[in-house]
Motif scaffolding. Structure first.
Motif, mmCIF file in Angstrom:
data_model
loop_
_atom_site.group_PDB
_atom_site.id
_atom_site.type_symbol
_atom_site.label_atom_id
_atom_site.label_comp_id
_atom_site.label_asym_id
_atom_site.label_seq_id
_atom_site.Cartn_x
_atom_site.Cartn_y
_atom_site.Cartn_z
ATOM 1 N N UNK A 1 0.836 -1.199 0.000
ATOM 2 C CA UNK A 1 0.000 0.000 0.000
ATOM 3 C C UNK A 1 0.875 1.255 0.000
ATOM 4 N N UNK A 2 1.909 1.237 0.822
ATOM 5 C CA UNK A 2 2.810 2.390 0.883
ATOM 6 C C UNK A 2 3.457 2.606 -0.468
ATOM 7 N N UNK A 3 3.860 1.470 -1.079
ATOM 8 C CA UNK A 3 4.537 1.566 -2.356
ATOM 9 C C UNK A 3 3.589 2.131 -3.416
ATOM 10 N N UNK A 4 2.357 1.610 -3.447
ATOM 11 C CA UNK A 4 1.453 2.058 -4.504
ATOM 12 C C UNK A 4 1.003 3.492 -4.253
ATOM 13 N N UNK A 5 0.901 3.894 -2.978
ATOM 14 C CA UNK A 5 0.571 5.285 -2.674
ATOM 15 C C UNK A 5 1.660 6.213 -3.169
ATOM 16 N N UNK A 6 2.891 5.840 -2.864
ATOM 17 C CA UNK A 6 4.019 6.684 -3.262
ATOM 18 C C UNK A 6 4.056 6.783 -4.780
ATOM 19 N N UNK A 7 3.803 5.653 -5.439
ATOM 20 C CA UNK A 7 3.847 5.621 -6.892
ATOM 21 C C UNK A 7 2.744 6.498 -7.479
ATOM 22 N N UNK A 8 1.567 6.407 -6.876
ATOM 23 C CA UNK A 8 0.429 7.200 -7.337
ATOM 24 C C UNK A 8 0.718 8.691 -7.198
ATOM 25 N N UNK A 9 1.319 9.054 -6.073
ATOM 26 C CA UNK A 9 1.608 10.458 -5.849
ATOM 27 C C UNK A 9 2.641 10.964 -6.841
ATOM 28 N N UNK A 10 3.644 10.102 -7.083
ATOM 29 C CA UNK A 10 4.667 10.482 -8.055
ATOM 30 C C UNK A 10 4.020 10.652 -9.429
ATOM 31 N N UNK A 11 3.131 9.723 -9.739
ATOM 32 C CA UNK A 11 2.455 9.759 -11.030
ATOM 33 C C UNK A 11 1.634 11.042 -11.174
ATOM 34 N N UNK A 12 0.836 11.351 -10.138
ATOM 35 C CA UNK A 12 -0.004 12.551 -10.191
ATOM 36 C C UNK A 12 0.874 13.781 -10.340
ATOM 37 N N UNK A 13 1.973 13.784 -9.625
ATOM 38 C CA UNK A 13 2.869 14.941 -9.680
ATOM 39 C C UNK A 13 3.455 15.105 -11.073
ATOM 40 N N UNK A 14 4.027 14.029 -11.579
ATOM 41 C CA UNK A 14 4.672 14.087 -12.895
ATOM 42 C C UNK A 14 3.644 14.442 -13.967
ATOM 43 N N UNK A 15 2.490 13.757 -13.918
ATOM 44 C CA UNK A 15 1.472 13.994 -14.934
ATOM 45 C C UNK A 15 1.028 15.452 -14.926
ATOM 46 N N UNK A 16 0.694 15.951 -13.745
ATOM 47 C CA UNK A 16 0.163 17.310 -13.715
ATOM 48 C C UNK A 16 1.260 18.321 -14.061
ATOM 49 N N UNK A 17 2.455 18.032 -13.622
ATOM 50 C CA UNK A 17 3.562 18.940 -13.906
ATOM 51 C C UNK A 17 3.842 18.994 -15.402
ATOM 52 N N UNK A 18 3.904 17.833 -16.041
ATOM 53 C CA UNK A 18 4.258 17.775 -17.460
ATOM 54 C C UNK A 18 3.107 18.192 -18.370
ATOM 55 N N UNK A 19 1.867 18.091 -17.858
ATOM 56 C CA UNK A 19 0.723 18.498 -18.672
ATOM 57 C C UNK A 19 0.637 20.015 -18.792
ATOM 58 N N UNK A 20 1.262 20.684 -17.838
ATOM 59 C CA UNK A 20 1.162 22.140 -17.834
ATOM 60 C C UNK A 20 1.779 22.764 -19.082
ATOM 61 N N UNK A 21 2.878 22.182 -19.512
ATOM 62 C CA UNK A 21 3.624 22.772 -20.634
ATOM 63 C C UNK A 21 2.793 22.792 -21.930
ATOM 64 N N UNK A 22 2.331 21.613 -22.435
ATOM 65 C CA UNK A 22 1.508 21.657 -23.651
ATOM 66 C C UNK A 22 0.236 22.473 -23.457
ATOM 67 N N UNK A 23 -0.301 22.466 -22.248
ATOM 68 C CA UNK A 23 -1.527 23.224 -22.012
ATOM 69 C C UNK A 23 -1.279 24.728 -22.190
ATOM 70 N N UNK A 24 -0.106 25.167 -21.727
ATOM 71 C CA UNK A 24 0.236 26.582 -21.903
ATOM 72 C C UNK A 24 0.236 26.957 -23.384
ATOM 73 N N UNK A 25 0.777 26.061 -24.207
ATOM 74 C CA UNK A 25 0.812 26.319 -25.654
ATOM 75 C C UNK A 25 -0.611 26.418 -26.207
ATOM 76 N N UNK A 26 -1.437 25.436 -25.850
ATOM 77 C CA UNK A 26 -2.823 25.442 -26.332
ATOM 78 C C UNK A 26 -3.511 26.741 -25.916
ATOM 79 N N UNK A 27 -3.391 27.082 -24.643
ATOM 80 C CA UNK A 27 -4.074 28.259 -24.122
ATOM 81 C C UNK A 27 -3.639 29.521 -24.852
#
Ligand SMILES: Nc1ncnc2c1ncn2[C@@H]1O[C@H](COP(=O)(O)OP(=O)(O)OP(=O)(O)O)[C@@H](O)[C@H]1O
Ligand SMILES: [Mg+2]
Length: 373
Positions: A140-166
Protein backbone atom coordinates in the motif's frame (compact mmCIF):
# COMPACT_ATOMS: atom_id res chain seq x y z
CA UNK A 1 -7.64 -44.10 52.00
CA UNK A 2 -7.24 -41.15 54.32
CA UNK A 3 -9.18 -37.91 53.88
CA UNK A 4 -5.97 -36.19 52.90
CA UNK A 5 -5.15 -38.74 50.22
CA UNK A 6 -8.66 -38.36 48.89
CA UNK A 7 -8.36 -34.58 48.74
CA UNK A 8 -5.05 -34.95 46.92
CA UNK A 9 -6.62 -37.39 44.48
CA UNK A 10 -9.40 -34.94 43.68
CA UNK A 11 -6.87 -32.13 43.22
CA UNK A 12 -4.82 -34.28 40.82
CA UNK A 13 -7.90 -35.23 38.81
CA UNK A 14 -8.81 -31.56 38.56
CA UNK A 15 -5.34 -30.62 37.29
CA UNK A 16 -5.39 -33.47 34.79
CA UNK A 17 -8.76 -32.30 33.47
CA UNK A 18 -7.42 -28.77 33.03
CA UNK A 19 -4.36 -30.04 31.17
CA UNK A 20 -6.50 -32.25 28.95
CA UNK A 21 -8.97 -29.50 28.05
CA UNK A 22 -6.31 -26.90 27.20
CA UNK A 23 -6.03 -25.66 23.60
CA UNK A 24 -2.28 -25.38 24.06
CA UNK A 25 -0.01 -28.39 23.90
CA UNK A 26 1.23 -29.16 27.43
CA UNK A 27 4.19 -31.49 27.53
CA UNK A 28 6.29 -32.48 30.48
CA UNK A 29 9.79 -33.85 30.15
CA UNK A 30 12.59 -34.90 32.42
CA UNK A 31 15.67 -32.69 32.50
CA UNK A 32 17.22 -35.13 30.04
CA UNK A 33 14.48 -34.21 27.54
CA UNK A 34 12.53 -37.46 27.65
CA UNK A 35 8.81 -36.85 27.17
CA UNK A 36 6.74 -37.95 30.16
CA UNK A 37 3.30 -36.54 29.47
CA UNK A 38 1.52 -35.34 26.36
CA UNK A 39 -1.96 -33.83 26.44
CA UNK A 40 -4.74 -33.96 23.87
CA UNK A 41 -3.87 -30.56 22.37
CA UNK A 42 -0.31 -31.82 21.82
CA UNK A 43 -1.77 -34.71 19.82
CA UNK A 44 -3.76 -32.24 17.80
CA UNK A 45 -0.98 -29.67 17.23
CA UNK A 46 1.87 -32.12 16.48
CA UNK A 47 -0.13 -35.02 15.05
CA UNK A 48 1.45 -37.69 17.33
CA UNK A 49 -0.59 -39.64 19.86
CA UNK A 50 0.57 -39.73 23.48
CA UNK A 51 1.65 -43.32 22.91
CA UNK A 52 3.85 -42.33 19.97
CA UNK A 53 5.41 -39.40 21.79
CA UNK A 54 5.96 -40.47 25.39
CA UNK A 55 9.44 -41.85 25.96
CA UNK A 56 10.99 -40.06 23.00
CA UNK A 57 13.39 -37.15 23.25
CA UNK A 58 11.59 -33.78 22.95
CA UNK A 59 13.98 -32.65 20.20
CA UNK A 60 12.35 -35.09 17.74
CA UNK A 61 9.82 -32.30 17.09
CA UNK A 62 12.45 -29.75 16.11
CA UNK A 63 13.46 -29.13 12.49
CA UNK A 64 17.06 -30.01 11.69
CA UNK A 65 18.48 -26.52 12.20
CA UNK A 66 16.95 -26.26 15.68
CA UNK A 67 17.95 -29.64 17.12
CA UNK A 68 20.10 -28.12 19.82
CA UNK A 69 17.48 -25.64 20.86
CA UNK A 70 15.54 -27.96 23.16
CA UNK A 71 18.66 -29.00 25.08
CA UNK A 72 19.61 -25.35 25.54
CA UNK A 73 16.14 -24.50 26.77
CA UNK A 74 16.18 -27.44 29.17
CA UNK A 75 19.52 -26.31 30.50
CA UNK A 76 18.04 -22.93 31.36
CA UNK A 77 15.07 -24.58 33.05
CA UNK A 78 17.46 -26.78 35.01
CA UNK A 79 18.95 -23.60 36.42
CA UNK A 80 15.55 -22.50 37.64
CA UNK A 81 14.79 -20.05 34.82
CA UNK A 82 11.37 -19.59 33.29
CA UNK A 83 11.05 -19.02 29.54
CA UNK A 84 8.06 -17.03 28.31
CA UNK A 85 6.63 -16.69 24.80
CA UNK A 86 9.66 -18.02 23.01
CA UNK A 87 8.86 -17.96 19.29
CA UNK A 88 10.23 -20.86 17.33
CA UNK A 89 9.41 -23.55 14.78
CA UNK A 90 8.58 -27.23 15.15
CA UNK A 91 7.48 -29.97 12.80
CA UNK A 92 4.09 -31.61 12.55
CA UNK A 93 4.04 -35.37 12.03
CA UNK A 94 3.06 -34.76 8.39
CA UNK A 95 6.18 -32.63 7.85
CA UNK A 96 4.40 -29.27 8.03
CA UNK A 97 6.36 -26.46 9.70
CA UNK A 98 4.56 -24.97 12.71
CA UNK A 99 5.08 -21.52 14.21
CA UNK A 100 4.91 -21.90 17.98
CA UNK A 101 5.18 -19.78 21.04
CA UNK A 102 6.73 -21.80 23.91
CA UNK A 103 6.55 -21.15 27.63
CA UNK A 104 8.68 -23.41 29.82
CA UNK A 105 8.80 -23.74 33.59
CA UNK A 106 10.66 -26.05 35.92
CA UNK A 107 8.86 -28.95 37.58
CA UNK A 108 9.99 -29.31 41.17
CA UNK A 109 9.71 -32.27 43.51
CA UNK A 110 10.81 -31.89 47.13
CA UNK A 111 12.57 -28.62 46.26
CA UNK A 112 14.56 -30.21 43.41
CA UNK A 113 14.08 -29.39 39.74
CA UNK A 114 13.26 -32.70 38.11
CA UNK A 115 11.95 -31.67 34.73
CA UNK A 116 10.24 -29.09 32.56
CA UNK A 117 6.71 -28.39 31.52
CA UNK A 118 6.38 -26.85 28.09
CA UNK A 119 3.25 -25.06 26.93
CA UNK A 120 3.25 -24.69 23.15
CA UNK A 121 0.81 -22.38 21.44
CA UNK A 122 0.28 -22.75 17.73
CA UNK A 123 0.69 -19.25 16.27
CA UNK A 124 1.02 -20.35 12.64
CA UNK A 125 -2.26 -18.64 11.78
CA UNK A 126 -1.30 -15.49 13.65
CA UNK A 127 2.11 -15.46 11.99
CA UNK A 128 0.50 -15.88 8.60
CA UNK A 129 -1.86 -12.97 9.24
CA UNK A 130 0.96 -10.79 10.60
CA UNK A 131 3.07 -11.49 7.54
CA UNK A 132 0.14 -10.85 5.24
CA UNK A 133 -0.60 -7.53 6.95
CA UNK A 134 3.03 -6.47 6.81
CA UNK A 135 3.15 -7.31 3.11
CA UNK A 136 -0.08 -5.47 2.41
CA UNK A 137 1.05 -2.39 4.33
CA UNK A 138 4.28 -2.31 2.37
CA UNK A 139 2.45 -2.77 -0.90
CA UNK A 140 0.00 0.00 0.00
CA UNK A 141 2.81 2.39 0.88
CA UNK A 142 4.54 1.57 -2.36
CA UNK A 143 1.45 2.06 -4.50
CA UNK A 144 0.57 5.28 -2.67
CA UNK A 145 4.02 6.68 -3.26
CA UNK A 146 3.85 5.62 -6.89
CA UNK A 147 0.43 7.20 -7.34
CA UNK A 148 1.61 10.46 -5.85
CA UNK A 149 4.67 10.48 -8.06
CA UNK A 150 2.45 9.76 -11.03
CA UNK A 151 0.00 12.55 -10.19
CA UNK A 152 2.87 14.94 -9.68
CA UNK A 153 4.67 14.09 -12.90
CA UNK A 154 1.47 13.99 -14.93
CA UNK A 155 0.16 17.31 -13.71
CA UNK A 156 3.56 18.94 -13.91
CA UNK A 157 4.26 17.78 -17.46
CA UNK A 158 0.72 18.50 -18.67
CA UNK A 159 1.16 22.14 -17.83
CA UNK A 160 3.62 22.77 -20.63
CA UNK A 161 1.51 21.66 -23.65
CA UNK A 162 -1.53 23.22 -22.01
CA UNK A 163 0.24 26.58 -21.90
CA UNK A 164 0.81 26.32 -25.65
CA UNK A 165 -2.82 25.44 -26.33
CA UNK A 166 -4.07 28.26 -24.12
CA UNK A 167 -1.90 30.94 -25.61
CA UNK A 168 -2.76 30.01 -29.20
CA UNK A 169 -6.48 29.85 -28.50
CA UNK A 170 -6.24 33.22 -26.82
CA UNK A 171 -4.40 34.53 -29.86
CA UNK A 172 -7.18 33.17 -32.09
CA UNK A 173 -9.79 34.79 -29.88
CA UNK A 174 -8.07 38.17 -29.95
CA UNK A 175 -7.23 38.24 -33.63
CA UNK A 176 -10.34 36.71 -35.17
CA UNK A 177 -13.13 37.78 -32.83
CA UNK A 178 -15.94 39.17 -35.00
CA UNK A 179 -14.10 38.33 -38.23
CA UNK A 180 -15.40 34.80 -38.59
CA UNK A 181 -19.06 33.98 -38.05
CA UNK A 182 -20.94 34.03 -34.73
CA UNK A 183 -20.57 30.24 -34.33
CA UNK A 184 -16.80 30.52 -34.59
CA UNK A 185 -16.70 33.14 -31.85
CA UNK A 186 -18.75 30.86 -29.65
CA UNK A 187 -16.55 27.84 -30.36
CA UNK A 188 -13.44 29.80 -29.54
CA UNK A 189 -15.02 31.00 -26.30
CA UNK A 190 -15.79 27.38 -25.35
CA UNK A 191 -12.24 26.38 -26.14
CA UNK A 192 -10.83 29.21 -23.99
CA UNK A 193 -13.15 28.15 -21.20
CA UNK A 194 -12.11 24.53 -21.47
CA UNK A 195 -8.42 25.37 -21.47
CA UNK A 196 -8.81 27.58 -18.40
CA UNK A 197 -10.72 24.91 -16.61
CA UNK A 198 -8.12 22.31 -17.45
CA UNK A 199 -5.46 24.62 -16.13
CA UNK A 200 -7.25 24.90 -12.78
CA UNK A 201 -7.70 21.14 -12.63
CA UNK A 202 -4.04 20.48 -13.32
CA UNK A 203 -2.97 23.08 -10.78
CA UNK A 204 -5.32 21.53 -8.24
CA UNK A 205 -3.91 18.07 -8.88
CA UNK A 206 -0.38 19.41 -8.59
CA UNK A 207 -1.22 21.13 -5.29
CA UNK A 208 -2.82 17.92 -4.02
CA UNK A 209 0.12 15.72 -4.95
CA UNK A 210 2.52 18.24 -3.38
CA UNK A 211 0.96 17.92 0.07
CA UNK A 212 3.54 16.33 2.31
CA UNK A 213 6.21 16.23 -0.41
CA UNK A 214 8.23 18.99 1.15
CA UNK A 215 8.76 16.88 4.24
CA UNK A 216 7.61 17.76 7.69
CA UNK A 217 8.54 21.40 8.21
CA UNK A 218 6.94 21.52 11.60
CA UNK A 219 7.12 24.43 13.99
CA UNK A 220 5.05 26.15 16.65
CA UNK A 221 2.17 27.84 14.87
CA UNK A 222 -0.10 30.43 16.44
CA UNK A 223 -3.41 29.48 14.83
CA UNK A 224 -5.04 32.76 15.93
CA UNK A 225 -2.50 34.82 13.98
CA UNK A 226 -2.61 32.43 11.05
CA UNK A 227 -6.40 32.57 10.80
CA UNK A 228 -6.39 36.38 11.07
CA UNK A 229 -4.11 36.50 8.04
CA UNK A 230 -6.37 34.10 6.12
CA UNK A 231 -9.36 36.30 6.98
CA UNK A 232 -7.44 39.33 5.73
CA UNK A 233 -6.82 37.50 2.44
CA UNK A 234 -10.59 37.37 1.97
CA UNK A 235 -11.15 41.03 2.93
CA UNK A 236 -12.64 41.97 -0.40
CA UNK A 237 -15.30 39.25 -0.48
CA UNK A 238 -16.06 39.83 3.19
CA UNK A 239 -16.74 43.52 2.57
CA UNK A 240 -18.67 42.82 -0.62
CA UNK A 241 -20.96 40.24 0.93
CA UNK A 242 -21.37 42.01 4.26
CA UNK A 243 -19.98 38.96 6.05
CA UNK A 244 -19.19 38.88 9.76
CA UNK A 245 -16.34 36.67 10.84
CA UNK A 246 -16.03 35.74 14.49
CA UNK A 247 -12.61 34.36 15.31
CA UNK A 248 -12.53 32.89 18.79
CA UNK A 249 -9.42 31.98 20.80
CA UNK A 250 -7.27 29.50 18.94
CA UNK A 251 -4.34 27.52 20.31
CA UNK A 252 -0.68 27.42 19.41
CA UNK A 253 0.00 24.04 17.84
CA UNK A 254 2.88 22.13 16.30
CA UNK A 255 2.47 21.87 12.56
CA UNK A 256 3.42 22.93 9.08
CA UNK A 257 2.27 26.58 8.78
CA UNK A 258 1.90 26.49 4.98
CA UNK A 259 -0.34 23.45 5.15
CA UNK A 260 -2.41 24.68 8.07
CA UNK A 261 -2.91 27.92 6.21
CA UNK A 262 -4.13 25.97 3.17
CA UNK A 263 -6.71 24.22 5.35
CA UNK A 264 -8.16 27.43 6.78
CA UNK A 265 -7.91 29.17 3.44
CA UNK A 266 -10.15 26.63 1.78
CA UNK A 267 -12.61 26.21 4.67
CA UNK A 268 -13.13 29.95 5.11
CA UNK A 269 -13.21 30.45 1.33
CA UNK A 270 -15.95 27.81 1.11
CA UNK A 271 -17.98 29.52 3.86
CA UNK A 272 -17.95 32.71 1.81
CA UNK A 273 -18.50 30.98 -1.51
CA UNK A 274 -21.38 28.70 -0.57
CA UNK A 275 -23.38 31.43 1.12
CA UNK A 276 -27.15 31.73 1.09
CA UNK A 277 -29.19 34.91 0.58
CA UNK A 278 -28.32 36.20 4.04
CA UNK A 279 -24.94 37.86 4.64
CA UNK A 280 -22.42 35.17 5.71
CA UNK A 281 -21.82 34.65 9.41
CA UNK A 282 -18.66 32.65 10.01
CA UNK A 283 -17.33 31.37 13.32
CA UNK A 284 -13.95 29.80 13.90
CA UNK A 285 -13.17 28.24 17.25
CA UNK A 286 -11.34 25.42 19.00
CA UNK A 287 -11.81 23.26 22.07
CA UNK A 288 -9.84 20.53 23.81
CA UNK A 289 -10.83 16.94 23.00
CA UNK A 290 -8.80 14.27 24.80
CA UNK A 291 -5.24 14.87 23.65
CA UNK A 292 -6.15 16.94 20.62
CA UNK A 293 -7.58 20.27 19.58
CA UNK A 294 -10.92 20.13 17.84
CA UNK A 295 -11.22 23.07 15.45
CA UNK A 296 -14.56 24.11 13.97
CA UNK A 297 -15.28 26.42 11.05
CA UNK A 298 -18.97 27.14 10.82
CA UNK A 299 -21.15 29.13 8.42
CA UNK A 300 -24.80 29.94 7.79
CA UNK A 301 -24.64 29.13 4.08
CA UNK A 302 -26.50 26.77 1.76
CA UNK A 303 -25.57 23.68 3.76
CA UNK A 304 -24.94 20.14 2.49
CA UNK A 305 -27.16 17.10 2.23
CA UNK A 306 -25.80 14.37 4.58
CA UNK A 307 -25.85 12.03 1.59
CA UNK A 308 -22.78 13.86 0.26
CA UNK A 309 -20.79 14.16 3.50
CA UNK A 310 -18.14 11.65 2.36
CA UNK A 311 -18.06 12.56 -1.29
CA UNK A 312 -17.10 16.22 -0.88
CA UNK A 313 -13.72 15.23 0.58
CA UNK A 314 -12.72 13.35 -2.59
CA UNK A 315 -10.65 14.85 -5.39
CA UNK A 316 -12.72 16.94 -7.84
CA UNK A 317 -16.03 16.05 -6.21
CA UNK A 318 -18.38 19.03 -6.18
CA UNK A 319 -22.10 19.33 -5.67
CA UNK A 320 -22.54 22.16 -8.15
CA UNK A 321 -21.53 23.00 -11.70
CA UNK A 322 -18.64 25.40 -12.16
CA UNK A 323 -21.09 27.96 -13.57
CA UNK A 324 -22.96 28.07 -10.30
CA UNK A 325 -20.00 28.44 -7.94
CA UNK A 326 -16.40 28.74 -9.10
CA UNK A 327 -13.84 26.11 -8.07
CA UNK A 328 -12.51 22.70 -9.04
CA UNK A 329 -13.39 20.60 -6.00
CA UNK A 330 -9.83 20.01 -4.82
CA UNK A 331 -9.96 22.19 -1.67
CA UNK A 332 -11.47 19.69 0.76
CA UNK A 333 -9.41 16.82 -0.67
CA UNK A 334 -6.27 18.81 0.13
CA UNK A 335 -7.59 19.68 3.62
CA UNK A 336 -8.31 16.03 4.27
CA UNK A 337 -4.88 14.90 3.08
CA UNK A 338 -3.15 17.50 5.25
CA UNK A 339 -5.17 16.74 8.37
CA UNK A 340 -4.82 12.97 7.98
CA UNK A 341 -1.08 13.22 7.40
CA UNK A 342 -0.90 15.10 10.69
CA UNK A 343 -2.77 12.27 12.42
CA UNK A 344 -6.14 13.99 12.65
CA UNK A 345 -9.56 13.62 11.11
CA UNK A 346 -11.85 15.99 9.28
CA UNK A 347 -15.61 15.81 8.91
CA UNK A 348 -18.67 17.94 8.35
CA UNK A 349 -22.01 18.40 10.04
CA UNK A 350 -24.76 20.19 8.19
CA UNK A 351 -28.28 20.24 6.88
CA UNK A 352 -29.36 21.72 3.57
CA UNK A 353 -30.29 25.34 4.06
CA UNK A 354 -28.97 25.48 7.60
CA UNK A 355 -25.28 26.19 7.15
CA UNK A 356 -22.37 23.81 7.51
CA UNK A 357 -19.78 23.19 10.22
CA UNK A 358 -16.44 21.67 9.30
CA UNK A 359 -14.56 20.05 12.15
CA UNK A 360 -11.04 18.74 12.27
CA UNK A 361 -8.73 17.46 14.97
CA UNK A 362 -5.09 18.30 15.56
CA UNK A 363 -3.69 15.67 17.93
CA UNK A 364 -0.93 16.87 20.25
CA UNK A 365 2.49 16.21 18.76
CA UNK A 366 5.82 16.23 20.53
CA UNK A 367 7.51 19.64 20.30
CA UNK A 368 9.75 20.02 17.23
CA UNK A 369 13.31 18.96 17.97
CA UNK A 370 14.93 21.85 16.16
CA UNK A 371 15.84 24.59 18.60
CA UNK A 372 14.81 22.47 21.56
CA UNK A 373 17.26 22.58 24.47
N1 LIG B 1 -19.24 25.56 3.57
C1 LIG B 1 -19.89 24.85 2.64
N2 LIG B 1 -21.23 24.96 2.47
C2 LIG B 1 -21.86 24.21 1.53
N3 LIG B 1 -21.26 23.36 0.68
C3 LIG B 1 -19.93 23.23 0.79
C4 LIG B 1 -19.16 23.94 1.77
N4 LIG B 1 -17.86 23.58 1.64
C5 LIG B 1 -17.83 22.69 0.65
N5 LIG B 1 -19.05 22.47 0.11
C6 LIG B 1 -19.38 21.53 -0.98
O1 LIG B 1 -18.32 20.61 -1.11
C7 LIG B 1 -17.75 20.70 -2.42
C8 LIG B 1 -16.25 20.43 -2.35
O2 LIG B 1 -15.59 21.51 -1.70
P1 LIG B 1 -14.10 21.87 -2.12
O3 LIG B 1 -13.59 22.96 -1.26
O4 LIG B 1 -13.35 20.60 -2.20
O5 LIG B 1 -14.27 22.34 -3.61
P2 LIG B 1 -14.64 23.76 -4.21
O6 LIG B 1 -14.65 24.81 -3.16
O7 LIG B 1 -15.87 23.56 -5.01
O8 LIG B 1 -13.43 24.01 -5.21
P3 LIG B 1 -11.94 24.48 -4.79
O9 LIG B 1 -11.80 24.31 -3.33
O10 LIG B 1 -11.08 23.58 -5.58
O11 LIG B 1 -11.87 25.89 -5.21
C9 LIG B 1 -18.12 22.06 -2.91
O12 LIG B 1 -18.14 22.11 -4.31
C10 LIG B 1 -19.50 22.24 -2.30
O13 LIG B 1 -20.44 21.59 -3.09
MG1 LIG C 1 -13.10 25.02 -1.81
Amino acid sequence: MTARQMAEGIELARLAAIVESSDDAIISTGLDGEIQSWNRAAEHIFGYTAEEAIGRHISFLAPEDLWLEESELLQRIGQGEHVQHYRTRRLHKDGRLLALSLSLSPIRAHGQIVGASTISRDISERRRIEELLARQTLELQRSNAELERFAYVASHDLQEPLRTITSFIQLLARRYKGRLDADADEFIAFAVDGANRMKSLIQGLLAYSRVGRRGADEEQVDLGELVDRVIADHDLVIAESGATVLRRDLPIVTGNPTELRQVFHNLIGNCLKFRSEAPPEIQIGAERRDSAWLVTVQDNGIGIDPEYFDRIFLVFQRLHGPGQYPGTGIGLAICSKIIQARGGEIWVSSRPGEGAAFHFTLPDLPLPMIGAP
